[in-house]
Design a protein around this motif. Structure first.
Motif, PDB file in Angstrom:
ATOM      1  N   ALA A 130       0.831  -1.205   0.000  1.00 43.08           N
ATOM      2  CA  ALA A 130       0.000   0.000   0.000  1.00 43.08           C
ATOM      3  C   ALA A 130       0.864   1.253   0.000  1.00 43.08           C
ATOM      4  O   ALA A 130       0.580   2.220  -0.715  1.00 43.08           O
ATOM      5  CB  ALA A 130      -0.933   0.001   1.215  1.00 43.08           C
ATOM      6  N   GLY A 131       1.940   1.228   0.783  1.00 44.39           N
ATOM      7  CA  GLY A 131       2.847   2.376   0.819  1.00 44.39           C
ATOM      8  C   GLY A 131       3.497   2.632  -0.530  1.00 44.39           C
ATOM      9  O   GLY A 131       3.570   3.779  -0.990  1.00 44.39           O
ATOM     10  N   ILE A 132       3.952   1.573  -1.175  1.00 36.98           N
ATOM     11  CA  ILE A 132       4.574   1.719  -2.499  1.00 36.98           C
ATOM     12  C   ILE A 132       3.555   2.292  -3.487  1.00 36.98           C
ATOM     13  O   ILE A 132       3.865   3.215  -4.250  1.00 36.98           O
ATOM     14  CB  ILE A 132       5.136   0.368  -2.980  1.00 36.98           C
ATOM     15  CG1 ILE A 132       6.339  -0.034  -2.121  1.00 36.98           C
ATOM     16  CG2 ILE A 132       5.514   0.419  -4.457  1.00 36.98           C
ATOM     17  CD1 ILE A 132       6.790  -1.472  -2.309  1.00 36.98           C
ATOM     18  N   CYS A 133       2.349   1.764  -3.462  1.00 28.11           N
ATOM     19  CA  CYS A 133       1.305   2.254  -4.369  1.00 28.11           C
ATOM     20  C   CYS A 133       0.957   3.713  -4.076  1.00 28.11           C
ATOM     21  O   CYS A 133       0.744   4.503  -5.008  1.00 28.11           O
ATOM     22  CB  CYS A 133       0.059   1.378  -4.269  1.00 28.11           C
ATOM     23  SG  CYS A 133       0.305  -0.281  -4.954  1.00 28.11           S
ATOM     24  N   LEU A 134       0.909   4.094  -2.810  1.00 25.80           N
ATOM     25  CA  LEU A 134       0.616   5.485  -2.465  1.00 25.80           C
ATOM     26  C   LEU A 134       1.731   6.423  -2.926  1.00 25.80           C
ATOM     27  O   LEU A 134       1.466   7.543  -3.375  1.00 25.80           O
ATOM     28  CB  LEU A 134       0.359   5.631  -0.965  1.00 25.80           C
ATOM     29  CG  LEU A 134      -1.004   5.134  -0.500  1.00 25.80           C
ATOM     30  CD1 LEU A 134      -1.061   5.087   1.027  1.00 25.80           C
ATOM     31  CD2 LEU A 134      -2.130   6.008  -1.049  1.00 25.80           C
TER      32      LEU A 134
END
Length: 172
Positions: free
Chosen positions: A93-97
């Motif tokens: 999720a962090g990478i996608c954000l």
């Protein structure tokens, strides 16, 4: 600027709650992650309010400035916020954000250069918006992508033990 305000206030409030004894918020990193969740939920939900028209006006050509793009980015922000809450999906999720924040930045540049208002107010100047965007990216990286120091130290100790022959079954 509202997003920054939401992030800072929720960061301080959540850290204060941690100081009062809530273990899940007992570190700056955990409180920061919680503040990002609040901020992304806030900004994601705003894509479904009357602000959607202001957001659509910020989309530079040749990209479509249709409302579906605004709804999609709102859903992605909300999904990212939820993903930050789940340890198993946190890093992804962090990478996608981070990718989403980078992808959305041209809209902020376009709005600033073309003086496209948000809530009837002038857009945030680029010399302010750029560092704010870097802060958001840095906080996502620090709270959800970067391995905590304790994990790196533990992994290093385990690796050193394995290299010295520890943790190997003995035969006898």
């Amino acid at each position: 600027m509202t997003s920054l305000f939401v992030l800072v206030v929720s960061f301080l409030v959540l850290r204060g709650v941690g100081w009062l004894g809530v273990k899940q918020l007992s570190s700056w990193r955990d409180a920061g992650r919680g503040a990002l969740v609040v901020m992304f939920l806030f900004t994601g939900i705003s894509h479904f309010t009357s602000l959607k028209y202001d957001f659509a006006a910020m989309i530079p050509a040749p990209l479509p400035n249709d409302l579906w793009v605004i709804y999609l980015t709102g859903v992605l922000e909300i999904a990212g916020a939820i993903g930050l809450l789940i340890p198993r999906t946190r890093k992804l999720a962090g990478i996608c954000l981070v990718f989403l924040l980078v992808a959305l930045f041209p809209a902020n540049v376009y709005a600033a250069l073309n003086e496209i208002p948000l809530r009837g107010e002038a857009p945030t100047p680029l010399w302010i918006r750029g560092p704010i965007q870097l802060l958001f990216i840095g906080m996502v990286w620090w709270t959800s992508i970067k391995e905590p120091a304790e994990s790196r130290q533990r992994a290093g100790a385990e690796s050193a033990t394995t290299q010295r022959g520890g943790n190997q079954p003995t035969t006898g």
